[in-house]
Design a protein around this motif. Structure first.
Motif, PDB file in Angstrom:
ATOM      1  N   ALA A 116       0.830  -1.209   0.000  1.00 22.98           N
ATOM      2  CA  ALA A 116       0.000   0.000   0.000  1.00 22.98           C
ATOM      3  C   ALA A 116       0.866   1.262   0.000  1.00 22.98           C
ATOM      4  O   ALA A 116       0.590   2.226  -0.721  1.00 22.98           O
ATOM      5  CB  ALA A 116      -0.940  -0.010   1.201  1.00 22.98           C
ATOM      6  N   ILE A 117       1.922   1.241   0.805  1.00 21.88           N
ATOM      7  CA  ILE A 117       2.839   2.391   0.841  1.00 21.88           C
ATOM      8  C   ILE A 117       3.518   2.572  -0.509  1.00 21.88           C
ATOM      9  O   ILE A 117       3.609   3.687  -1.033  1.00 21.88           O
ATOM     10  CB  ILE A 117       3.876   2.214   1.979  1.00 21.88           C
ATOM     11  N   HIS A 118       3.969   1.475  -1.093  1.00 18.68           N
ATOM     12  CA  HIS A 118       4.622   1.527  -2.408  1.00 18.68           C
ATOM     13  C   HIS A 118       3.650   2.062  -3.459  1.00 18.68           C
ATOM     14  O   HIS A 118       4.025   2.909  -4.291  1.00 18.68           O
ATOM     15  CB  HIS A 118       5.136   0.142  -2.789  1.00 18.68           C
ATOM     16  N   ASN A 119       2.407   1.590  -3.453  1.00 21.71           N
ATOM     17  CA  ASN A 119       1.406   2.071  -4.416  1.00 21.71           C
ATOM     18  C   ASN A 119       1.129   3.560  -4.232  1.00 21.71           C
ATOM     19  O   ASN A 119       0.963   4.289  -5.210  1.00 21.71           O
ATOM     20  CB  ASN A 119       0.117   1.265  -4.279  1.00 21.71           C
ATOM     21  N   ALA A 120       1.084   4.022  -2.983  1.00 21.64           N
ATOM     22  CA  ALA A 120       0.864   5.442  -2.721  1.00 21.64           C
ATOM     23  C   ALA A 120       2.031   6.272  -3.251  1.00 21.64           C
ATOM     24  O   ALA A 120       1.838   7.345  -3.838  1.00 21.64           O
ATOM     25  CB  ALA A 120       0.673   5.674  -1.222  1.00 21.64           C
ATOM     26  N   GLN A 121       3.254   5.780  -3.072  1.00 18.65           N
ATOM     27  CA  GLN A 121       4.423   6.484  -3.592  1.00 18.65           C
ATOM     28  C   GLN A 121       4.406   6.519  -5.120  1.00 18.65           C
ATOM     29  O   GLN A 121       4.730   7.546  -5.726  1.00 18.65           O
ATOM     30  CB  GLN A 121       5.706   5.824  -3.085  1.00 18.65           C
ATOM     31  N   LEU A 122       4.017   5.413  -5.747  1.00 20.19           N
ATOM     32  CA  LEU A 122       3.896   5.384  -7.212  1.00 20.19           C
ATOM     33  C   LEU A 122       2.838   6.368  -7.689  1.00 20.19           C
ATOM     34  O   LEU A 122       3.037   7.077  -8.684  1.00 20.19           O
ATOM     35  CB  LEU A 122       3.561   3.981  -7.699  1.00 20.19           C
ATOM     36  N   ALA A 123       1.708   6.431  -6.977  1.00 20.58           N
ATOM     37  CA  ALA A 123       0.646   7.370  -7.346  1.00 20.58           C
ATOM     38  C   ALA A 123       1.161   8.813  -7.253  1.00 20.58           C
ATOM     39  O   ALA A 123       0.890   9.625  -8.142  1.00 20.58           O
ATOM     40  CB  ALA A 123      -0.567   7.167  -6.450  1.00 20.58           C
ATOM     41  N   ASP A 124       1.896   9.117  -6.205  1.00 17.83           N
ATOM     42  CA  ASP A 124       2.477  10.462  -6.069  1.00 17.83           C
ATOM     43  C   ASP A 124       3.426  10.767  -7.224  1.00 17.83           C
ATOM     44  O   ASP A 124       3.416  11.872  -7.775  1.00 17.83           O
ATOM     45  CB  ASP A 124       3.232  10.599  -4.746  1.00 17.83           C
ATOM     46  N   THR A 125       4.239   9.795  -7.591  1.00 20.87           N
ATOM     47  CA  THR A 125       5.184   9.970  -8.701  1.00 20.87           C
ATOM     48  C   THR A 125       4.439  10.216 -10.007  1.00 20.87           C
ATOM     49  O   THR A 125       4.803  11.101 -10.787  1.00 20.87           O
ATOM     50  CB  THR A 125       6.088   8.728  -8.828  1.00 20.87           C
ATOM     51  N   ILE A 126       3.376   9.456 -10.247  1.00 23.81           N
ATOM     52  CA  ILE A 126       2.595   9.625 -11.483  1.00 23.81           C
ATOM     53  C   ILE A 126       1.934  10.995 -11.513  1.00 23.81           C
ATOM     54  O   ILE A 126       1.941  11.679 -12.546  1.00 23.81           O
ATOM     55  CB  ILE A 126       1.555   8.494 -11.614  1.00 23.81           C
ATOM     56  N   VAL A 127       1.384  11.436 -10.396  1.00 24.86           N
ATOM     57  CA  VAL A 127       0.756  12.762 -10.328  1.00 24.86           C
ATOM     58  C   VAL A 127       1.791  13.847 -10.627  1.00 24.86           C
ATOM     59  O   VAL A 127       1.530  14.783 -11.387  1.00 24.86           O
ATOM     60  CB  VAL A 127       0.092  12.981  -8.949  1.00 24.86           C
ATOM     61  N   GLU A 128       2.977  13.719 -10.062  1.00 23.37           N
ATOM     62  CA  GLU A 128       4.037  14.701 -10.305  1.00 23.37           C
ATOM     63  C   GLU A 128       4.479  14.686 -11.775  1.00 23.37           C
ATOM     64  O   GLU A 128       4.674  15.734 -12.385  1.00 23.37           O
ATOM     65  CB  GLU A 128       5.230  14.431  -9.381  1.00 23.37           C
ATOM     66  N   GLN A 129       4.618  13.506 -12.357  1.00 18.36           N
ATOM     67  CA  GLN A 129       4.992  13.413 -13.765  1.00 18.36           C
ATOM     68  C   GLN A 129       3.925  14.036 -14.657  1.00 18.36           C
ATOM     69  O   GLN A 129       4.254  14.711 -15.640  1.00 18.36           O
ATOM     70  CB  GLN A 129       5.226  11.953 -14.160  1.00 18.36           C
ATOM     71  N   GLN A 130       2.664  13.824 -14.334  1.00 14.50           N
ATOM     72  CA  GLN A 130       1.581  14.426 -15.112  1.00 14.50           C
ATOM     73  C   GLN A 130       1.597  15.950 -14.991  1.00 14.50           C
ATOM     74  O   GLN A 130       1.366  16.655 -15.963  1.00 14.50           O
ATOM     75  CB  GLN A 130       0.228  13.871 -14.672  1.00 14.50           C
ATOM     76  N   ARG A 131       1.892  16.459 -13.789  1.00 13.00           N
ATOM     77  CA  ARG A 131       1.987  17.903 -13.600  1.00 13.00           C
ATOM     78  C   ARG A 131       3.117  18.485 -14.440  1.00 13.00           C
ATOM     79  O   ARG A 131       2.935  19.489 -15.133  1.00 13.00           O
ATOM     80  CB  ARG A 131       2.230  18.232 -12.124  1.00 13.00           C
ATOM     81  N   ILE A 132       4.264  17.822 -14.415  1.00 14.95           N
ATOM     82  CA  ILE A 132       5.405  18.290 -15.207  1.00 14.95           C
ATOM     83  C   ILE A 132       5.080  18.219 -16.695  1.00 14.95           C
ATOM     84  O   ILE A 132       5.393  19.151 -17.445  1.00 14.95           O
ATOM     85  CB  ILE A 132       6.665  17.465 -14.868  1.00 14.95           C
ATOM     86  N   ARG A 133       4.433  17.153 -17.126  1.00 13.55           N
ATOM     87  CA  ARG A 133       4.059  17.010 -18.535  1.00 13.55           C
ATOM     88  C   ARG A 133       3.111  18.132 -18.961  1.00 13.55           C
ATOM     89  O   ARG A 133       3.269  18.722 -20.035  1.00 13.55           O
ATOM     90  CB  ARG A 133       3.414  15.642 -18.772  1.00 13.55           C
ATOM     91  N   ARG A 134       2.118  18.457 -18.108  1.00 13.65           N
ATOM     92  CA  ARG A 134       1.192  19.554 -18.423  1.00 13.65           C
ATOM     93  C   ARG A 134       1.933  20.887 -18.521  1.00 13.65           C
ATOM     94  O   ARG A 134       1.665  21.697 -19.405  1.00 13.65           O
ATOM     95  CB  ARG A 134       0.084  19.643 -17.375  1.00 13.65           C
TER      96      ARG A 134
END
Length: 144
Positions: A15-33
């Motif tokens: 669960a912790i690993h999935n939450a960290q991955l979700a944070d990483t994906i959100v940050e990557q999407q923000r940078i991409r935008r």
């Protein structure tokens, strides 16, 4: 108690690993935008096709999302056409921001059609002032 901890350790770690991955994906999407927005802004700053007696068109195809490459053309008061092309060293946002500054200064300094030597000297003076301010802010730990 030890067995209970061992039993919930794996799902908790997952669960912790999935939450960290979700944070990483959100940050990557923000940078991409942000990069897409920067690309749109950069593209909008390039001149559109010039029609008429002296037609001109240019194309800028960055290797990545954005670049430091630029071109510009505009009419001078005496009827000539100013044509500029440049390549800012580097890639990414730093080069793109500098490209915007250089292109703006070249257009500003060229509006009265000075001799090329004076034109570039005026731009160089303004760029040096800009870099001095940026350097001072960075040394003080402030963002640009």
């Amino acid at each position: 108690m030890r067995r209970f901890c061992a039993l919930i350790a794996a799902p908790t770690a997952l669960a912790i690993h999935n939450a960290q991955l979700a944070d990483t994906i959100v940050e990557q999407q923000r940078i991409r935008r942000e990069l897409e927005l920067a690309r749109t802004i950069q593209k909008s700053m390039l001149p559109k096709r010039r029609r008429g007696r002296f037609p001109l068109i240019g194309v800028n195809l960055p290797a990545n999302e954005i670049s430091g490459d630029f071109y510009d053309f505009f009419d001078l008061p005496d009827g000539r056409i100013a044509f500029l092309i440049g390549d800012i060293s580097g890639k990414g946002l730093d080069a793109a921001f500098l490209m915007v500054r250089v292109a703006s200064l070249l257009r500003w300094a060229g509006k009265e059609a000075p001799a090329p030597r004076r034109w570039l000297a005026d731009v160089n003076v303004e760029l040096c002032k800009t870099f001095a301010k940026w350097t001072l802010r960075l040394r003080r730990g402030r963002s640009l």
